[in-house]
Scaffold this motif. Structure first.
Motif, PDB file in Angstrom:
ATOM      1  N   GLY A 139      19.508  15.408  -0.225  1.00  0.00           N
ATOM      2  CA  GLY A 139      19.011  14.211   0.442  1.00  0.00           C
ATOM      3  C   GLY A 139      19.094  14.366   1.940  1.00  0.00           C
ATOM      4  O   GLY A 139      19.722  15.301   2.454  1.00  0.00           O
ATOM      5  N   ASN A 140      18.451  13.463   2.637  1.00  0.00           N
ATOM      6  CA  ASN A 140      18.372  13.528   4.094  1.00  0.00           C
ATOM      7  C   ASN A 140      19.337  12.542   4.748  1.00  0.00           C
ATOM      8  O   ASN A 140      19.507  11.422   4.280  1.00  0.00           O
ATOM      9  N   ILE A 141      19.927  12.991   5.848  1.00  0.00           N
ATOM     10  CA  ILE A 141      20.852  12.166   6.627  1.00  0.00           C
ATOM     11  C   ILE A 141      20.243  11.924   8.008  1.00  0.00           C
ATOM     12  O   ILE A 141      19.794  12.869   8.666  1.00  0.00           O
ATOM     13  N   LEU A 142      20.235  10.667   8.448  1.00  0.00           N
ATOM     14  CA  LEU A 142      19.895  10.373   9.839  1.00  0.00           C
ATOM     15  C   LEU A 142      21.187  10.327  10.631  1.00  0.00           C
ATOM     16  O   LEU A 142      22.091   9.544  10.320  1.00  0.00           O
ATOM     17  N   TRP A 143      21.279  11.206  11.631  1.00  0.00           N
ATOM     18  CA  TRP A 143      22.456  11.247  12.488  1.00  0.00           C
ATOM     19  C   TRP A 143      22.142  10.534  13.797  1.00  0.00           C
ATOM     20  O   TRP A 143      21.220  10.905  14.519  1.00  0.00           O
ATOM     21  N   ASP A 144      22.912   9.523  14.082  1.00  0.00           N
ATOM     22  CA  ASP A 144      22.729   8.637  15.223  1.00  0.00           C
ATOM     23  C   ASP A 144      21.430   7.844  15.088  1.00  0.00           C
ATOM     24  O   ASP A 144      20.554   8.166  14.296  1.00  0.00           O
ATOM     25  N   CYS A 145      21.342   6.776  15.855  1.00  0.00           N
ATOM     26  CA  CYS A 145      20.186   5.891  15.801  1.00  0.00           C
ATOM     27  C   CYS A 145      19.578   5.743  17.184  1.00  0.00           C
ATOM     28  O   CYS A 145      20.265   5.890  18.200  1.00  0.00           O
TER      29      CYS A 145
ATOM     30  N   ILE B 218      22.736   7.036   6.609  1.00  0.00           N
ATOM     31  CA  ILE B 218      22.737   7.088   8.070  1.00  0.00           C
ATOM     32  C   ILE B 218      24.190   7.201   8.512  1.00  0.00           C
ATOM     33  O   ILE B 218      25.075   6.576   7.919  1.00  0.00           O
ATOM     34  N   ALA B 219      24.448   8.003   9.527  1.00  0.00           N
ATOM     35  CA  ALA B 219      25.788   8.085  10.107  1.00  0.00           C
ATOM     36  C   ALA B 219      25.635   8.053  11.619  1.00  0.00           C
ATOM     37  O   ALA B 219      24.708   8.658  12.170  1.00  0.00           O
ATOM     38  N   ILE B 220      26.535   7.355  12.288  1.00  0.00           N
ATOM     39  CA  ILE B 220      26.411   7.149  13.736  1.00  0.00           C
ATOM     40  C   ILE B 220      27.714   7.547  14.411  1.00  0.00           C
ATOM     41  O   ILE B 220      28.804   7.238  13.939  1.00  0.00           O
ATOM     42  N   SER B 221      27.568   8.203  15.544  1.00  0.00           N
ATOM     43  CA  SER B 221      28.717   8.798  16.227  1.00  0.00           C
ATOM     44  C   SER B 221      29.639   7.776  16.873  1.00  0.00           C
ATOM     45  O   SER B 221      30.865   7.894  16.766  1.00  0.00           O
ATOM     46  N   HIS B 222      29.082   6.764  17.552  1.00  0.00           N
ATOM     47  CA  HIS B 222      29.922   5.826  18.299  1.00  0.00           C
ATOM     48  C   HIS B 222      29.096   4.601  18.687  1.00  0.00           C
ATOM     49  O   HIS B 222      27.869   4.594  18.533  1.00  0.00           O
ATOM     50  N   PRO B 223      29.728   3.535  19.182  1.00  0.00           N
ATOM     51  CA  PRO B 223      29.039   2.256  19.385  1.00  0.00           C
ATOM     52  C   PRO B 223      27.838   2.284  20.310  1.00  0.00           C
ATOM     53  O   PRO B 223      26.937   1.444  20.156  1.00  0.00           O
ATOM     54  N   HIS B 224      27.781   3.182  21.290  1.00  0.00           N
ATOM     55  CA  HIS B 224      26.624   3.216  22.179  1.00  0.00           C
ATOM     56  C   HIS B 224      25.332   3.536  21.447  1.00  0.00           C
ATOM     57  O   HIS B 224      24.242   3.268  21.961  1.00  0.00           O
TER      58      HIS B 224
ATOM     59  N   ALA C 135      32.703  10.096  16.324  1.00  0.00           N
ATOM     60  CA  ALA C 135      32.524  11.076  15.256  1.00  0.00           C
ATOM     61  C   ALA C 135      31.468  12.106  15.619  1.00  0.00           C
ATOM     62  O   ALA C 135      30.570  11.854  16.429  1.00  0.00           O
ATOM     63  N   MET C 136      31.575  13.270  14.998  1.00  0.00           N
ATOM     64  CA  MET C 136      30.577  14.322  15.089  1.00  0.00           C
ATOM     65  C   MET C 136      30.226  14.758  13.675  1.00  0.00           C
ATOM     66  O   MET C 136      30.970  14.477  12.736  1.00  0.00           O
TER      67      MET C 136
END
Length: 274
Positions: free
Chosen positions: A84-90, A111-117, A178-179
Motif C-alpha cells: 500500500g501507499n503512504i503519504l508522508w507529510d501533508c 498518512i503520517a506527518i512529521s510535526h505540527p507545522h 518524527a521521520m
C-alpha cells in the motif's frame, strides 16, 4: 461553513462562519506572523489560485508540492509499496487532479506527518482517500487544531506503518518530531524522509538542525544528538528533506554523523573569529 486555512503556516481550523481570531501555530516562537498581519484562505480559494506539481525521485517515491508556493512551502512524499501507499507529510492543497493521480497509483493506505507545522489539511486528505488513518506522535497532540477520528496517535520511539516502513521519533523542534525510514528505498540501501528535522543543506553534502527556521533559532546540542541517536541505528544512504531540492542522494549516514559534530562544535564556539 468553510474551514479556514492560515495563509502563513497552512494549518486548517474547524469550520466556522468567520476566520479564527488568531493562529497559535504562528504565534509560537518557531513560526511567525507576517508584517501585514494574519490572513486566511480556504481550500476552495486555493484550488482556483494554485495547483500541485509532481516529481518522481526514484521508483516508488514521488514528491507533491504546490505552485505557486503557499505558506511554509514544504512538499509531501508518496511512498509506494506492494503493501500500500503512504503519504508522508501533508500540504494544504488537495484537489481533484491530486486525488485522481494518487488513486491511479493505488490510493492511500495511511498518512503520517512529521510535526505540527505540516499538519495542514490532514482531515481533508484523509476523507479524500476513504478516511485513511493519519498517524501523529502523541507528544505533539496539543498542536492538533482540527480534532478528528482519523487521527491516530502513536507513542514511543518507533512505529511500524508497514513492513519496511517505520516512523522514528527524533524530536528536533517539536518533542514528537518524527521521520520515516523506508528500507527498500535507494535501491535497497535505505531512505530516510527527514522533513525539516534533519535539514539537507543546499550543498547536499551536510545537514543542519533548527528550533526555528524562519527565526534562526538553533537547536540545542541535546536536541541534535537526539536526532542522530534516532537515525544512526538504521540502514540508509539517501535522505529526502522538506523541499523539492533538499535531497542527499548518497552517503547520507556518514554525512549526518559529520554534520552533527560540526554543528555541535559551531554552537560551542569553534568558529568564533574564524
Amino acid at each position: 461553513m468553510p474551514a479556514f486555512i492560515c495563509s502563513t503556516c497552512g494549518t486548517q481550523y474547524p469550520p466556522s462562519e468567520s476566520p479564527p481570531a488568531r493562529c497559535p501555530v504562528c504565534e509560537d516562537e518557531r513560526q511567525h506572523i507576517p508584517p501585514e498581519g494574519q490572513s486566511w484562505t480556504t481550500l476552495q480559494r486555493l484550488r482556483i489560485s494554485h495547483h500541485n506539481g509532481f516529481r518522481q525521485y526514484e521508483p516508488g517515491l514521488i514528491g507533491i508540492g504546490t505552485t505557486p508556493r503557499f505558506a511554509i512551502g514544504q512538499r509531501a512524499l508518496l511512498v509506494c509499496t506492494a503493501q500500500g501507499n503512504i503519504l508522508w507529510d501533508c500540504i494544504s492543497l488537495i484537489d481533484d487532479a491530486t486525488v485522481t493521480l494518487i488513486n491511479g497509483l493505488g490510493g492511500l493506505r495511511a498518512i503520517a506527518i512529521s510535526h505540527p507545522h505540516f499538519y495542514t489539511t490532514l482531515v481533508d486528505w484523509s476523507r479524500a482517500f476513504g478516511d485513511v488513518p493519519v498517524h501523529l506522535h502523541a507528544d505533539d497532540a496539543k498542536w492538533v487544531r482540527q480534532p478528528d477520528p482519523c487521527i491516530k496517535f502513536w507513542q514511543g520511539e518507533r512505529f511500524e506503518l508497514l513492513s519496511g516502513v517505520t516512523l522514528v521519533r527524533g524530536g528536533g523542534h517539536f518533542p514528537g518530531g518524527a521521520m520515516l525510514h523506508w528500507a527498500a528505498g535507494a535501491e535497497g540501501k535505505g531512505v530516510v524522509c527527514s522533513a525539516d528535522i534533519a535539514i539537507v543543506n543546499l550543498d547536499r553534502k551536510s545537514f543542519s538542525f533548527m528550533r526555528s527556521i524562519p527565526n534562526f533559532i538553533p537547536l540545542s546540542e541535546h536536541g541534535v544528538r537526539a536526532v542522530a541517536t534516532a537515525l544512526m541505528p538504521l540502514a540508509f544512504d539517501r535522505v529526502y528533506s522538506h523541499h523539492f531540492e533538499r535531497v542527499m542522494h548518497s552517503g547520507a549516514k556518514q554525512n549526518l554523523a559529520n554534520s552533527v559534530e560540526r554543528y555541535v562544535a559551531a554552537i560551542g564556539g569553534a568558529y568564533d573569529g574564524a
